[in-house]
Enzyme design. Structure first.
Site, short mmCIF file in Angstrom:
data_model
loop_
_atom_site.label_atom_id
_atom_site.label_comp_id
_atom_site.label_asym_id
_atom_site.label_seq_id
_atom_site.Cartn_x
_atom_site.Cartn_y
_atom_site.Cartn_z
N GLU A 297 0.67 -1.15 -0.04
CA GLU A 297 0.15 -0.08 0.08
C GLU A 297 1.13 1.29 -0.10
OE1 GLU A 297 -3.46 -0.19 -0.27
OE2 GLU A 297 -3.22 -2.13 -0.53
N TYR B 46 4.93 -3.72 -8.83
CA TYR B 46 3.62 -4.29 -9.44
C TYR B 46 3.77 -5.16 -10.90
CZ TYR B 46 0.66 -2.40 -5.63
OH TYR B 46 0.12 -2.28 -4.55
N VAL C 270 -10.89 2.85 -14.74
CA VAL C 270 -11.65 1.73 -13.79
C VAL C 270 -11.06 2.34 -12.37
CG1 VAL C 270 -11.51 -0.76 -13.09
CG2 VAL C 270 -11.35 -0.16 -15.40
N ASN D 52 -11.79 2.72 -5.63
CA ASN D 52 -11.86 3.40 -4.48
C ASN D 52 -11.86 4.94 -4.80
OD1 ASN D 52 -11.20 4.48 -1.96
ND2 ASN D 52 -8.97 4.10 -2.07
N TYR E 4 5.39 4.48 -6.25
CA TYR E 4 3.91 3.86 -6.15
C TYR E 4 3.47 3.99 -7.40
CZ TYR E 4 -0.48 2.54 -4.12
OH TYR E 4 -1.74 1.93 -3.93
N LYS F 293 -2.51 -0.70 -12.36
CA LYS F 293 -3.34 0.29 -13.21
C LYS F 293 -2.47 0.38 -14.44
CE LYS F 293 -5.41 2.32 -9.27
NZ LYS F 293 -4.80 1.65 -8.46
#
Length: 382
Positions: free
Chosen positions: A144, A175, A213, A216, A274, A278
């Site tokens: 996170e 990622y 998309v 949150n 970060y 996506k």
């Protein structure tokens, strides 16, 4: 006289005597040969035994010096409380010498314990008991952003290693990342690596323009503010909790994005390194990612400069919208953002199996070193 005058027959007694002498000498020779054979055999056995001991010592010392001993990694809690079967690190990733377990009874024998931040930060799960076994490492695991990582200050001076998406983590696994085509590997691990094809005519004539998309949604997020401004100039199809329904899963997102020219890869918070799935969903789908996150130079650690459009490159949101519309009507310019693809594949680590195996591999290489991460919060927010 001729030469034959010197020859005369030898008597039987003389022959017998010589035979006896020869037999005696032969017996002695055979005896000595047997002795020498035994000595040679024993000597060779000793030499071979000595060489074997040297070889064993060399292997042991080499393994000890490189930290390549087999290790046991204990998964203290499954991230977010979602149980997943633990992988075979060798079968999937060709990482050997790793035993993974989630049985807390193995704590005393574990070489390392991997602890996911969310569970201990919620105060619903306790840290492993102290004192920890000799030379055991504790690994802090978190994917996170700092904005969504509470109570970090509680855990300074506790962990030995960090594992996250940050490039300066002790154990770094993002990622996603690009793999040059010539370095792509075959075997089981290749199932997580996806070759990117060069753009075709159909990529420049996709029927839809921009997709987003989002699950949150928060009015305080910079990405929501950007969306409100951008939609005044271009049409945006929104999917997720506040938009059209979409089944969960990256594969479903990728399939959806194959119909779009652009995808808004907007992070929920802006922090060093970060850059989440996506971005990689857009890359896999062949949609040009429009990114909001860390600065452009940070993205360029992971992608060629032309592979994405950064919102910071434009003075206003209207300028960004004009550029997207210009690309739509000019395939030659759009090609500049897509031509790089034929040289790469994308590797997307599967949560959390590859993370556990990568942590286990790092523990093997750093066995014996147990320095503490003193300023965890300061580092992660930097």
């Amino acid at each position: 006289m001729g030469a034959g005058a010197h020859w005369r027959p030898v008597g039987r007694s003389t022959v017998a005597a010589r035979r006896a002498e020869w037999r005696a000498g032969s017996s002695q020779r055979q005896c000595w040969e047997r002795v020498l054979r035994r000595i040679n055999s024993s000597l060779w056995e000793a030499i071979l035994g000595f060489l074997f001991v040297l070889w064993v010592c060399f292997i042991y010392l080499f393994a000890s010096s490189t930290g390549e001993d087999p290790v046991t990694l204990l998964i203290w809690t499954h991230p977010f409380g979602e149980y997943r079967q633990l992988p075979d690190c060798w079968e999937l990733y060709q990482i050997d010498g790793c035993t993974l377990t989630d049985d807390k009874r193995a704590y005393a024998e574990a070489d390392a314990v991997i602890i996911h931040h969310r569970e201990i930060a919620s105060l619903k799960v306790d840290l492993p008991p102290e004192p920890r076994p000799h030379a055991q490492k504790w690994i802090w695991l978190n994917y996170e952003s700092p904005s969504h990582t509470p109570r970090l200050w509680l855990f300074g001076g506790i962990f030995n290693l960090t594992m996250s998406y940050r490039t300066d983590s002790d154990i770094f696994l993002p990622y996603g990342y690009l793999v040059p085509r010539e370095r792509a590997v075959a075997g089981p691990q290749s199932r997580f690596t996806h070759p990117l094809r060069r753009p075709s005519h159909s990529d420049f004539s996709r029927p839809r323009l921009v997709a987003w998309v989002v699950s949150n949604w928060s009015e305080s997020h910079a990405r929501v503010s950007l969306f409100y401004k951008l939609r005044r100039f271009v049409h945006i199809d929104v999917f997720g909790r506040v938009g059209r329904p979409l089944q969960k899963g990256s594969d479903n997102v990728v399939q959806l994005l194959r119909r779009y020219l652009f995808y808004l890869a907007l992070e929920n918070s802006l922090h060093t390194d970060y850059i989440t799935e996506k971005l990689w969903n857009a890359v896999l789908a062949g949609a040009i990612p429009v990114v909001l996150g860390p600065p452009r130079k940070n993205y360029e650690r992971f992608l060629p400069p032309e592979a994405f459009i950064h919102v910071d490159d434009f003075a206003t949101v209207q300028d960004l919208a004009r550029y997207l519309l210009m690309l739509k009507s000019n395939p030659g310019l759009m090609r500049r953002h897509l031509d790089w693809r034929g040289r790469y594949s994308v590797h997307r680590p599967v949560f959390w199996g590859e993370h556990f195996c990568s942590a286990c591999k790092a523990v093997r290489k750093s066995k014996g070193r147990t320095a503490l991460v003193k300023d965890l919060a300061v580092w992660f927010h930097s």
